[in-house]
Design a protein around this motif. Sequence first.
Motif, PDB file in Angstrom:
ATOM      1  N   MET A  75       0.844  -1.193   0.000  1.00  0.00           N
ATOM      2  CA  MET A  75       0.000   0.000   0.000  1.00  0.00           C
ATOM      3  C   MET A  75       0.878   1.242   0.000  1.00  0.00           C
ATOM      4  O   MET A  75       1.710   1.419   0.886  1.00  0.00           O
ATOM      5  CB  MET A  75      -0.946   0.025   1.204  1.00  0.00           C
ATOM      6  CG  MET A  75      -1.871   1.236   1.244  1.00  0.00           C
ATOM      7  SD  MET A  75      -2.956   1.264   2.706  1.00  0.00           S
ATOM      8  CE  MET A  75      -4.091  -0.071   2.331  1.00  0.00           C
TER       9      MET A  75
ATOM     10  N   LEU B 262      -7.058  -4.403   6.661  1.00  0.00           N
ATOM     11  CA  LEU B 262      -5.834  -4.079   5.938  1.00  0.00           C
ATOM     12  C   LEU B 262      -5.545  -5.108   4.858  1.00  0.00           C
ATOM     13  O   LEU B 262      -5.241  -4.765   3.709  1.00  0.00           O
ATOM     14  CB  LEU B 262      -4.651  -4.001   6.904  1.00  0.00           C
ATOM     15  CG  LEU B 262      -4.503  -2.717   7.719  1.00  0.00           C
ATOM     16  CD1 LEU B 262      -3.335  -2.831   8.681  1.00  0.00           C
ATOM     17  CD2 LEU B 262      -4.317  -1.508   6.805  1.00  0.00           C
TER      18      LEU B 262
ATOM     19  N   PHE C 107      -1.087   2.947   7.458  1.00  0.00           N
ATOM     20  CA  PHE C 107      -1.961   2.140   6.619  1.00  0.00           C
ATOM     21  C   PHE C 107      -3.416   2.205   7.112  1.00  0.00           C
ATOM     22  O   PHE C 107      -4.355   2.359   6.329  1.00  0.00           O
ATOM     23  CB  PHE C 107      -1.500   0.683   6.613  1.00  0.00           C
ATOM     24  CG  PHE C 107      -0.192   0.445   5.915  1.00  0.00           C
ATOM     25  CD1 PHE C 107       0.219   1.245   4.868  1.00  0.00           C
ATOM     26  CD2 PHE C 107       0.636  -0.601   6.312  1.00  0.00           C
ATOM     27  CE1 PHE C 107       1.424   1.024   4.212  1.00  0.00           C
ATOM     28  CE2 PHE C 107       1.844  -0.830   5.668  1.00  0.00           C
ATOM     29  CZ  PHE C 107       2.243  -0.020   4.619  1.00  0.00           C
TER      30      PHE C 107
ATOM     31  N   LYS D 175      -5.739   5.116   6.255  1.00  0.00           N
ATOM     32  CA  LYS D 175      -6.150   5.224   4.863  1.00  0.00           C
ATOM     33  C   LYS D 175      -7.444   4.472   4.591  1.00  0.00           C
ATOM     34  O   LYS D 175      -8.166   4.775   3.638  1.00  0.00           O
ATOM     35  CB  LYS D 175      -5.048   4.689   3.939  1.00  0.00           C
ATOM     36  CG  LYS D 175      -3.823   5.584   3.861  1.00  0.00           C
ATOM     37  CD  LYS D 175      -2.809   5.031   2.877  1.00  0.00           C
ATOM     38  CE  LYS D 175      -1.613   5.957   2.754  1.00  0.00           C
ATOM     39  NZ  LYS D 175      -1.958   7.288   2.218  1.00  0.00           N
TER      40      LYS D 175
END
Length: 359
Positions: A19, A171, A313, A316
């Motif tokens: 990512m 995630l 992460f 986001k």
Amino acid sequence: MTLLLALCVSQLSTGFLLMTRVPRCSETEGASATLSPNLVSIIIPARNEEQNLPRLLSSITRLPEIAEIIVVDDSSTDRTAEIARQYQAQVLHPGDPPEDVTGKVWACACGAEAATTPLLMFLDADTFFQPGGLSAMLHTYSRQPDNTAMSVLPFVVTERPYEELSLFFNLLMAFGAGGFGVFQSPRLFGQSLLLSREFYYRIGGHTAVGRSVLENVHMARHVEAAKGKSICLGGKNDLHMRMFPDGSEQLCDGWTKAFAEGAASTDLRILAVTILWLSALASIVVLLFLGPEQERWMVAILYLLAATQVLFFARKIGSFRVVTCLFYPLPLMFFFILFTRSAVRRVLGQHTNWRGRSV
């Protein structure tokens, strides 16, 4: 010890292959096109969604482009249909699905059949729009080729502490399906899908994915086979969701029912890098408690770097708290336990009860 720490650092850095940036509809470049009225049908498969539907339906702005909202009542035993009608949605009752398709797949297929517009937008009932989000999605799609399937990963909203345990599941879902990193292989997301009616039926529609719980992955394969294009975007400020408001049991069953299958369907490159990254996170925790005492200060610094990366992460894709990322070993351990449970059930052919139906 120094070599081991260097190995952890290198493995931790692989996370940035998974990512880098999560583009959003509201960020896409290009002039906004003028869209035709009565362009889109919104199709919502719903089974026992009386709690979620009001939030979603009240968030749908009645834009001129929206011709109809179709709620497909998948044999609900609660007030799903009644609530949908209160919001002036059209309600379908397709009955129990055939043996060769899942309830959601059947509901989506029946909704598409009843729709009357050139574009079809499928939404899970636990999603909801932010102001301007629906318009942003439509205008972003209008700039794509006709053979495009566009999917938005809803931004996860967590309200109660147990919901924070979903961190690594969310995630890895973004890593595996979004194409948000170096490996550009978007697989679509199950919570939202926007595409033209013509292209939908060209790839076989929902019934082509059969009994798979992960209809999005198989749909993406059909898109690829038809020489089409899959686009995945992040939903922050556009499309949000609260996945498991009914408690920790719902959360456990929700992730158990499909996550092992999702791992088996993930691009092998992404799967390999994900394993390296998770191994680094776990190894750092082990070294922090069991490593040589005189070198633990270095491990502590590495731990803080790892927690910062997890936070980078997490923010986001959801509203996960700073404290959750700081103490990431807890949701990581939960992930390992639940993933093992899902894998064992898959190997043994066992099913999980989800909203009153075995899947």
